[in-house]
Design an enzyme around this catalytic site. Structure first.
Site, PDB file in Angstrom:
ATOM      1  N   ALA A 135       0.833  -1.212   0.000  1.00 44.01           N
ATOM      2  CA  ALA A 135       0.000   0.000   0.000  1.00 44.01           C
ATOM      3  C   ALA A 135       0.866   1.260   0.000  1.00 44.01           C
ATOM      4  CB  ALA A 135      -0.921   0.017   1.221  1.00 44.01           C
ATOM      5  N   ALA A 183     -10.715   4.647   5.390  1.00 46.20           N
ATOM      6  CA  ALA A 183     -10.092   5.846   5.954  1.00 46.20           C
ATOM      7  C   ALA A 183     -10.459   6.042   7.431  1.00 46.20           C
ATOM      8  CB  ALA A 183     -10.509   7.063   5.145  1.00 46.20           C
ATOM      9  N   GLU A 247       3.465  19.546   2.903  1.00 46.36           N
ATOM     10  CA  GLU A 247       4.400  18.466   2.599  1.00 46.36           C
ATOM     11  C   GLU A 247       4.744  18.443   1.109  1.00 46.36           C
ATOM     12  OE1 GLU A 247       2.480  15.808   6.149  1.00 46.36           O
ATOM     13  OE2 GLU A 247       2.741  14.833   4.217  1.00 46.36           O
ATOM     14  N   GLN A 341      23.369  16.229 -20.140  1.00 47.03           N
ATOM     15  CA  GLN A 341      23.771  16.080 -21.546  1.00 47.03           C
ATOM     16  C   GLN A 341      24.836  17.108 -21.918  1.00 47.03           C
ATOM     17  OE1 GLN A 341      22.781  13.648 -23.434  1.00 47.03           O
ATOM     18  NE2 GLN A 341      23.622  14.287 -25.405  1.00 47.03           N
ATOM     19  N   LEU A 342      24.687  18.329 -21.431  1.00 45.36           N
ATOM     20  CA  LEU A 342      25.634  19.394 -21.771  1.00 45.36           C
ATOM     21  C   LEU A 342      26.990  19.203 -21.084  1.00 45.36           C
ATOM     22  CD1 LEU A 342      23.189  22.450 -21.767  1.00 45.36           C
ATOM     23  CD2 LEU A 342      24.260  21.374 -23.769  1.00 45.36           C
ATOM     24  N   GLY A 345      30.379  13.259 -21.265  1.00 44.45           N
ATOM     25  CA  GLY A 345      30.698  12.064 -20.464  1.00 44.45           C
ATOM     26  C   GLY A 345      30.940  12.384 -18.997  1.00 44.45           C
ATOM     27  N   THR A 370       2.548  10.245  -5.827  1.00 46.04           N
ATOM     28  CA  THR A 370       3.160  10.256  -7.163  1.00 46.04           C
ATOM     29  C   THR A 370       2.547  11.385  -8.004  1.00 46.04           C
ATOM     30  OG1 THR A 370       1.506   8.781  -8.150  1.00 46.04           O
ATOM     31  CG2 THR A 370       3.422   7.727  -7.111  1.00 46.04           C
TER      32      THR A 370
END
Ligand SMILES: Cc1cc2nc3c(=O)[nH]c(=O)nc-3n(C[C@H](O)[C@H](O)[C@H](O)COP(=O)(O)OP(=O)(O)OC[C@H]3O[C@@H](n4cnc5c(N)ncnc54)[C@H](O)[C@@H]3O)c2cc1C
Length: 382
Positions: A135, A183, A247, A341-342, A345, A370
């Site tokens: 849950a 609930a 929150e 990306q900029l 590596g 979420t």
């Protein structure tokens, strides 16, 4: 940080001085050690004590309970500075701005006096245990029970993904006092570490936020006195809902500050790094990428500061807080990807802050409800 053009208006001089002292704390007490703590998967308790001594824990609590009665701008500054520094290890905001407010708002005088001063000093570390293996989003489906037995309650169940779970001395546990109900059957309990039957499981191995401890917790016939209940019986879900706007704002606050930090690191890096005889920053693609990131960060900043202002006045509604949480954390993830990306590596190398920021950003779309659940909440207002 990168200077955004629209001045911020939510802070006064005292706030700005406070920010300076928080910044120095992160430079002095956290920066030299954070890489080690990432290896350890936890920050030491000594850091909590230092934060407590500096007045950085539970600052918004009233003085009688160990705080300084600060407004939520102080909490905002603490979270922003942590994001600017790029160190996600210390779980201070959950402790100070999620766990402590539950005790302040719903605790008895005895509970407040017992726990809050120790939380403010860093002697007691707090956690909140809602999520279970079965849950997460569907909180009403929790299976942990707290069944009355004479003057006590007996808690049985299992929790997972609990922030500060390894370090925690005090856990607010969400449990069903009436398993037949949804609930309305949910209550909250203040459960102390070390009680017989309460055990901590693994410190979970995570993709990001690697210096923050996240834990499984197990409850096997844990006996707690009736006065360990926080708020009224069956009021748990209601209490959880009351605190959600603030929150969720905390996630948005950390997200936008992270965007500003990532933009700054990437401007600095691309200015220094050369290819084809010029700075990476001089390529039109780099400038366009960073121009878009700067624009979107500025838009987020203005919206978020308005929300912070409203939440400080207790006027922010749940749906608008959900907008801030989902949109700002999505932005943080997009900015992390583009900035990495900029860096080429080097961006993939853990020693570069952008690499950590990329990994740390991902969970922001997941915890605190979420982003899909955020859209559900916003959708209900249509
Ligand atoms: C690092 C970390 C720290 C955390 N800290 C804490 C903590 O301190 N305390 C605590 O209690 N919990 C904590 N959590 C748990 C977190 O809040 C949950 O992971 C989150 O709420 C999602 O629940 P779940 O993982 O069970 O996913 P699920 O609920 O199983 O969701 C799986 C997917 O289904 C989607 N989904 C679910 N329901 C719907 C719906 N109705 N409509 C559309 N899509 C839906 C979700 O959006 C998601 O994409 C933490 C998690 C992490 C990763």
């Amino acid at each position: 940080m990168i200077e955004l053009a629209i001045p911020r208006t939510i802070f006064d001089d005292e706030h700005n001085q406070f920010r300076e002292s928080v910044r120095r704390f992160y430079e002095r007490e956290v920066a030299p050690h954070h890489a080690k703590w990432e290896e350890d998967g936890i920050v030491p308790r000594a850091l909590w004590k230092k934060a407590g001594e500096a007045g950085f824990l539970c600052a918004t609590m009233p003085e009688e309970y160990g705080g300084v009665g600060a407004d939520r701008m102080y909490s905002t500054i603490l979270m922003e500075e942590q994001s600017y520094a790029g160190f996600t290890g210390p779980g201070f905001s959950l402790h100070s701005d999620i766990v402590a407010p539950y005790i302040l708002n719903y605790g008895t005088e005895e509970q407040k006096k017992k726990w809050l001063p120790k939380m403010a000093s860093g002697d007691v570390i707090g956690a909140i245990a809602m999520t279970e293996p079965g849950a997460g989003s569907d909180l009403q489906g929790v299976k942990t029970t707290a069944i009355r037995d004479g003057d006590d309650f007996i808690i049985n169940g299992q929790k997972t993904f609990i922030t500060n779970g390894q370090n925690a001395d005090l856990v607010i546990v969400v449990a069903k006092t009436d398993p037949a109900q949804g609930a309305k059957g949910i209550s909250l309990f203040l459960v102390e570490a070390g009680l017989p039957g309460f055990t901590k499981g693994r410190n979970l191995d995570k993709l990001g936020m690697r210096a923050q401890d996240t834990s499984e917790l197990f409850f096997a016939d844990v006996r707690v006195p009736a006065d360990a209940m926080l708020g009224g019986q069956g009021q748990g879900f209601y209490m959880l809902m009351q605190e959600l706007a603030w929150e969720r704002m905390q996630i948005a606050i950390m997200a936008v500050a992270a965007c500003e930090a990532m933009l700054k690191w990437t401007v600095d890096y691309t200015r220094e790094r050369k290819a084809f005889g010029k700075s990476i920053l001089d390529f039109q693609n780099t400038r366009f990428e960073l121009a878009e990131i700067k624009t979107e960060t500025q838009i987020a900043r203005v919206f978020l500061d308005k929300c912070v202002e409203l939440v400080a006045q207790n006027k922010l509604d749940v749906a608008t807080a959900a907008m801030a949480k989902y949109w700002c954390s999505d932005l943080q993830n997009k900015v992390a990807d583009r900035c990495l990306q900029l860096h080429g590596g080097y961006g993939f190398m853990w020693e570069y802050p952008i690499s950590r920021a990329y990994a740390d950003a991902r969970v922001q779309r997941i915890y605190g409800g979420t982003n899909e659940i955020m859209k559900e909440l916003i959708g209900r207002t249509l």
